[in-house]
Design a protein around this motif. Structure first.
Motif, PDB file in Angstrom:
ATOM      1  N   GLY A 126       0.837  -1.407   0.001  1.00  0.00           N
ATOM      2  CA  GLY A 126      -0.232   0.054  -0.068  1.00  0.00           C
ATOM      3  C   GLY A 126       0.602   1.317   0.105  1.00  0.00           C
ATOM      4  O   GLY A 126       0.544   2.137  -0.767  1.00  0.00           O
ATOM      5  N   PHE A 127       1.964   1.430   0.980  1.00  0.00           N
ATOM      6  CA  PHE A 127       2.662   2.197   0.783  1.00  0.00           C
ATOM      7  C   PHE A 127       3.479   2.407  -0.393  1.00  0.00           C
ATOM      8  O   PHE A 127       4.005   3.592  -0.761  1.00  0.00           O
ATOM      9  N   LEU A 128       3.992   1.438  -0.859  1.00  0.00           N
ATOM     10  CA  LEU A 128       4.718   1.202  -2.318  1.00  0.00           C
ATOM     11  C   LEU A 128       3.949   1.885  -3.237  1.00  0.00           C
ATOM     12  O   LEU A 128       4.314   2.782  -4.105  1.00  0.00           O
ATOM     13  N   THR A 129       2.574   1.689  -3.396  1.00  0.00           N
ATOM     14  CA  THR A 129       1.645   2.300  -4.394  1.00  0.00           C
ATOM     15  C   THR A 129       1.659   3.781  -4.127  1.00  0.00           C
ATOM     16  O   THR A 129       1.644   4.408  -5.349  1.00  0.00           O
ATOM     17  N   VAL A 130       1.607   4.137  -2.936  1.00  0.00           N
ATOM     18  CA  VAL A 130       1.617   5.631  -2.789  1.00  0.00           C
ATOM     19  C   VAL A 130       2.830   6.252  -3.454  1.00  0.00           C
ATOM     20  O   VAL A 130       2.776   7.422  -3.895  1.00  0.00           O
ATOM     21  N   ALA A 131       4.049   5.538  -3.015  1.00  0.00           N
ATOM     22  CA  ALA A 131       5.300   6.299  -3.449  1.00  0.00           C
ATOM     23  C   ALA A 131       5.154   6.183  -5.024  1.00  0.00           C
ATOM     24  O   ALA A 131       5.507   7.389  -5.660  1.00  0.00           O
ATOM     25  N   HIS A 132       4.537   5.367  -5.784  1.00  0.00           N
ATOM     26  CA  HIS A 132       4.405   5.200  -7.266  1.00  0.00           C
ATOM     27  C   HIS A 132       3.603   6.600  -7.681  1.00  0.00           C
ATOM     28  O   HIS A 132       3.984   7.076  -8.863  1.00  0.00           O
ATOM     29  N   ALA A 133       2.315   6.499  -6.981  1.00  0.00           N
ATOM     30  CA  ALA A 133       1.687   7.665  -7.511  1.00  0.00           C
ATOM     31  C   ALA A 133       2.116   9.078  -6.972  1.00  0.00           C
ATOM     32  O   ALA A 133       1.785   9.963  -7.989  1.00  0.00           O
ATOM     33  N   MET A 134       3.097   9.373  -6.220  1.00  0.00           N
ATOM     34  CA  MET A 134       3.968  10.489  -6.098  1.00  0.00           C
ATOM     35  C   MET A 134       4.972  10.580  -7.344  1.00  0.00           C
ATOM     36  O   MET A 134       5.726  11.757  -7.209  1.00  0.00           O
ATOM     37  N   PHE A 178       7.733   8.265  -7.426  1.00  0.00           N
ATOM     38  CA  PHE A 178       9.040   7.580  -7.296  1.00  0.00           C
ATOM     39  C   PHE A 178       8.868   6.104  -7.743  1.00  0.00           C
ATOM     40  O   PHE A 178       8.956   5.172  -7.049  1.00  0.00           O
ATOM     41  N   ASP A 179       8.885   6.023  -9.288  1.00  0.00           N
ATOM     42  CA  ASP A 179       8.821   4.849  -9.860  1.00  0.00           C
ATOM     43  C   ASP A 179      10.064   3.714  -9.506  1.00  0.00           C
ATOM     44  O   ASP A 179       9.867   2.696  -9.901  1.00  0.00           O
ATOM     45  N   ASP A 180      11.137   4.299  -9.130  1.00  0.00           N
ATOM     46  CA  ASP A 180      12.394   3.644  -8.887  1.00  0.00           C
ATOM     47  C   ASP A 180      12.227   2.949  -7.555  1.00  0.00           C
ATOM     48  O   ASP A 180      13.320   1.898  -7.451  1.00  0.00           O
ATOM     49  N   VAL A 181      11.341   3.159  -6.734  1.00  0.00           N
ATOM     50  CA  VAL A 181      11.182   2.430  -5.442  1.00  0.00           C
ATOM     51  C   VAL A 181      10.485   1.254  -5.599  1.00  0.00           C
ATOM     52  O   VAL A 181       9.369   1.193  -6.287  1.00  0.00           O
ATOM     53  N   GLN A 182      11.001   0.011  -5.341  1.00  0.00           N
ATOM     54  CA  GLN A 182      10.514  -1.235  -5.792  1.00  0.00           C
ATOM     55  C   GLN A 182       9.973  -1.948  -4.494  1.00  0.00           C
ATOM     56  O   GLN A 182       9.327  -2.941  -4.711  1.00  0.00           O
ATOM     57  N   THR A 183      10.262  -1.775  -3.214  1.00  0.00           N
ATOM     58  CA  THR A 183      10.098  -2.174  -2.055  1.00  0.00           C
ATOM     59  C   THR A 183       9.829  -1.455  -1.217  1.00  0.00           C
ATOM     60  O   THR A 183      10.339  -0.218  -1.098  1.00  0.00           O
ATOM     61  N   PHE A 184       9.029  -1.586  -0.065  1.00  0.00           N
ATOM     62  CA  PHE A 184       8.955  -0.682   1.112  1.00  0.00           C
ATOM     63  C   PHE A 184       9.027  -1.584   2.202  1.00  0.00           C
ATOM     64  O   PHE A 184       8.519  -2.776   2.471  1.00  0.00           O
TER      65      PHE A 184
END
Length: 311
Positions: A280-288, A290-296
């Motif tokens: 869920g947090f990773l999805t928010v990061a991509h919405a912001m 930050f497509d390079d973030v692959q895990t949380f």
């Protein structure tokens, strides 16, 4: 964003709590084993966020500029002594001291007054603080409203783009007479589980009403072609699933706000307990962006962005 001078905000994030005790407040971590305890005094948070920020474009307070110039940095004043001390201690102690220095430096960086010429201050206003008085339930509600007003206006004033707000803590002793709940929240969660189902629903309703308050506060602040709420997403969840034990599966996560249209709202997903909250947090990061973030969090618990949530 924080690494870019053009998009940097004065605060990396706001971490706030409402009657949240230190021993049960480890919701946000700087790194594994290093929690960041929330600010639970709304007046302290208000002063930290809004000292030196003026509504409109009138600029920062001149007295604040003078005080900051006089006080400078505590760390800079003792830098040489700290370096000598670091050379004399072991690796573990050195790591602890350096982490403490980083925390102090982070606080000092917040004292830098932002350049209001570079900020969108058109809808920026400094919220009034209400008295946090009354019976226990009323005071609890007012403390939360003060925190939510601070966060909403900090977004509008572009002081930060990320905030967390934790209500109470584990083993919460709060009661909610306005809902007819006269037993402590913790007790109705773990004791007589089936009989207390109705009381737990009433407590959830109480907190849902507080969420409505926050959403309405965000909606009341114009931003772009809509409101601050239109450009925000709120992730609302609880400590654990169900009653009785501390279940870690089937915990409901509610996303509110589309973050400028990046998140699809009005949808329900059931991932059958196969996805961790980290996604869920990773999805928010991509919405912001930050497509390079692959895990949380712990990588082995993260499978990737939740399907069907992003546009």
């Amino acid at each position: 964003l924080m690494a870019n001078d053009d998009t940097r905000t004065r605060f990396r994030s706001i971490i706030a709590g409402v009657e949240t005790k230190d021993w049960a407040a480890k919701m946000v971590h700087r790194e594994p084993g290093k929690p960041i305890l929330p600010e639970i005094n709304a007046r302290n948070l208000h002063a930290r966020i809004f000292d030196g920020v003026s509504a409109g474009n009138s600029g920062p307070d001149s007295d604040l500029l003078r005080r900051i110039d006089e006080e400078k940095s505590v760390l800079d004043n003792v830098y040489q002594e700290l370096q000598r001390a670091l050379q004399k201690v072991g690796a573990d102690d050195r790591h602890k001291i350096e982490a403490h220095m980083d925390s102090i430096r982070e606080i000092e960086s917040r004292l830098v007054v932002p350049d209001t010429d570079d900020m969108n201050m058109g809808s920026c206003s400094i919220p009034d603080m209400q008295q946090e008085n009354g019976d226990a339930e009323t005071a609890y509600r007012k403390k939360g409203e003060n925190m939510m007003n601070i966060i909403a206006n900090a977004f509008a004033c572009d002081q930060t783009r990320i905030a967390t707000l934790q209500w109470s803590n584990g083993v919460s002793k709060h009661k909610f007479p306005s809902k007819g709940v006269t037993k402590e929240h913790h007790n109705i969660t773990h004791n007589d589980v089936s009989q207390n189902k109705g009381n737990r629903i009433k407590v959830s309703q109480w907190y849902a009403e507080r969420m409505v308050y926050f959403i309405e506060a965000l909606k009341a602040i114009p931003e772009g072609n809509g409101s601050v709420f239109d450009n925000t997403t709120i992730l609302w969840t609880s400590e654990h699933a169900g009653g009785g034990g501390h279940g870690r599966t089937d915990i409901p996560f509610t996303f509110m706000g589309s973050m400028g249209g990046k998140i699809q709202t009005g949808r329900y997903f059931n991932y059958n307990n196969h996805r961790a909250n980290a996604d869920g947090f990773l999805t928010v990061a991509h919405a912001m962006g930050f497509d390079d973030v692959q895990t949380f969090g712990e990588p082995h618990l993260s499978e990737g962005v939740l399907p069907g949530l992003l546009r």
